[in-house]
Design an enzyme around this catalytic site. Sequence first.
Site, short mmCIF file in Angstrom:
data_model
loop_
_atom_site.label_atom_id
_atom_site.label_comp_id
_atom_site.label_asym_id
_atom_site.label_seq_id
_atom_site.Cartn_x
_atom_site.Cartn_y
_atom_site.Cartn_z
N CYS A 26 -98.39 15.87 36.59
CA CYS A 26 -99.48 16.50 38.23
C CYS A 26 -100.62 16.76 37.29
CB CYS A 26 -98.64 17.73 38.39
SG CYS A 26 -97.26 17.50 39.94
N ALA A 60 -95.69 13.70 40.36
CA ALA A 60 -95.39 13.81 41.65
C ALA A 60 -95.89 13.89 42.84
CB ALA A 60 -94.38 14.92 41.11
N TYR A 185 -87.15 21.16 41.90
CA TYR A 185 -87.22 21.08 42.86
C TYR A 185 -86.44 20.77 43.91
CZ TYR A 185 -91.91 21.31 40.13
OH TYR A 185 -92.93 22.43 39.64
N ARG A 233 -85.14 10.33 38.14
CA ARG A 233 -84.95 11.71 36.95
C ARG A 233 -84.20 13.17 37.44
NH1 ARG A 233 -90.50 14.39 33.88
NH2 ARG A 233 -89.73 12.70 32.53
N LEU A 303 -91.16 16.97 23.50
CA LEU A 303 -91.73 16.76 22.55
C LEU A 303 -91.49 15.71 21.78
CD1 LEU A 303 -91.20 20.02 22.44
CD2 LEU A 303 -93.05 19.22 22.06
N GLY A 325 -95.46 12.23 27.23
CA GLY A 325 -96.30 13.21 27.81
C GLY A 325 -97.48 13.70 27.59
N ARG A 326 -97.14 15.04 27.43
CA ARG A 326 -98.49 15.47 26.47
C ARG A 326 -99.36 15.08 25.48
NH1 ARG A 326 -95.03 21.26 26.54
NH2 ARG A 326 -93.43 19.57 25.84
C1 LIG Z 1 -100.00 18.38 33.18
C2 LIG Z 1 -98.03 18.43 33.29
C3 LIG Z 1 -98.05 17.97 34.28
C4 LIG Z 1 -95.45 17.17 34.69
N1 LIG Z 1 -96.09 16.74 35.46
C5 LIG Z 1 -94.68 16.66 36.07
C6 LIG Z 1 -94.43 15.55 37.41
O1 LIG Z 1 -95.42 15.45 38.45
N2 LIG Z 1 -93.04 15.53 37.74
C7 LIG Z 1 -92.47 15.39 36.50
O2 LIG Z 1 -91.26 15.12 36.40
N3 LIG Z 1 -92.72 16.56 35.37
C8 LIG Z 1 -93.81 16.92 35.35
N4 LIG Z 1 -94.09 17.11 33.94
C9 LIG Z 1 -92.97 17.03 33.07
C10 LIG Z 1 -93.56 16.02 31.95
O3 LIG Z 1 -93.05 14.41 32.78
C11 LIG Z 1 -92.37 15.96 30.36
O4 LIG Z 1 -90.82 15.95 31.50
C12 LIG Z 1 -92.46 16.84 29.63
O5 LIG Z 1 -94.27 17.28 29.27
C13 LIG Z 1 -91.43 16.75 28.23
O6 LIG Z 1 -92.42 16.01 27.79
P1 LIG Z 1 -93.49 16.24 26.60
O7 LIG Z 1 -93.46 17.02 25.39
O8 LIG Z 1 -93.97 14.06 26.38
O9 LIG Z 1 -94.58 16.38 27.54
C14 LIG Z 1 -95.79 17.81 33.65
C15 LIG Z 1 -95.96 17.65 32.27
C16 LIG Z 1 -97.45 18.02 32.28
C17 LIG Z 1 -97.21 18.03 31.12
#
Ligand SMILES: Cc1cc2nc3c(=O)[nH]c(=O)nc-3n(C[C@H](O)[C@H](O)[C@H](O)COP(=O)(O)O)c2cc1C
Length: 358
Positions: A26, A60, A185, A233, A303, A325-326
């Site tokens: 998001c 999302a 959700y 998901r 992670l 993601g991050r």
């Molecule tokens: C800024 C941000 C927004 C996110 N928005 C969503 C989202 O819209 N839908 C979702 O399923 N997960 C969302 N997540 C979770 C990520 O998709 C991901 O599952 C989570 O950050 C863990 O992965 P990572 O450690 O690689 O960041 C969001 C995470 C971050 C950091």
Amino acid sequence: MSRLLFEPITLRGVTARNRLWVPPMCQYSAENNDGMATDWHMVHLGGLARGGAGAVIVEATAVTPEGRISPEDLGLWNDSQRNALAPIVEFMHSQGALAGIQLAHAGRKASTYRPFDYDNEGSVPEDEGGWTTVAPSAKEYPGLAMPEALDQAGIDNVVAAFVASARRAIDAGFDLLEIHGAHGYLLHQFLSPLSNDRDDSYGGSLENRARLLLDVVDAVRTEVSNDVPLLVRLSAVDWVDDGLTIDDTVQVVQWLRDHGVDLIDVSSGSNLPAEIPSGPGYQVAFAQAIRRRTGVPTAAVGLITEPFQAEHILVTEQADVVLVGRESLRNTDFPIYSAQILRHENPPVPAQYHRAYR
Ligand SMILES: Cc1cc2nc3c(=O)[nH]c(=O)nc-3n(C[C@H](O)[C@H](O)[C@H](O)COP(=O)(O)O)c2cc1C
């Protein structure tokens, strides 16, 4: 040298150039509270596609206005929103990435301030543009406003809204549809006994609690072409006593498989506050368990920040796709960077940048 991360993967009628994808994130950046994608989304999503991802899954995106997590969320409940996304999809395609989108309804976790509104937290009141939320039961998420329980007509509207949004996503050019059944959700609220107290055909047994998710999957599957891959998901576990377990999730995935779902994006938690033993790759074991026990392809997430860590997940057959993601926000060229670190022979560098990589 050739690496598994850079092997193409085909799901139904579409092929991603590699298995290093960007999960939905998001941006809370529909600044006019109208669900419309903006220049921010073009630059953000276009940049991630330019950085070499096999697929970029758009955040999302709410199927109804009241399904938004915050007033600034993207939506796909009208055709103007579709038209705003279409050029972004076209640009992602021009960069060689597949375009995915996560269709979502936030249920009782809707109508909250965006997380970087540092002066406010919790539910947005109605006089500031918030709204009454809906859920399987009148049970609030701790710290958020009380939702209204959905009646049958409300449930039917949710299914119809997922279908209409899926149609618009396909018309905007998206290749992959992901249904958001995780993170507390609406669809997860129905799945989990912690948030679902219903005594009708949508509550009680796991089969009943999974009914709305399966109804949405069936209705979307019927609406879109057989060539379109459908992802879901899930939160593999609730991380709370008496919540969803991995055995429950394996059963749900077997049903999803039989209803035409092609890949499970395996996350965890967020239906209630919980102690989560988080660390490098902390959710990968769930992706592995689901893949082994159901035969359904999985995406691992959580992670995963290093190229060798990502490659290892594929080499050891724990998942079919790795979502970053991050780390992709810190390094939007993560796939190109990974190809270099892993000495993969052909990094996904755009032609305009070739001179920088000679
Ligand atoms: C800024 C941000 C927004 C996110 N928005 C969503 C989202 O819209 N839908 C979702 O399923 N997960 C969302 N997540 C979770 C990520 O998709 C991901 O599952 C989570 O950050 C863990 O992965 P990572 O450690 O690689 O960041 C969001 C995470 C971050 C950091």
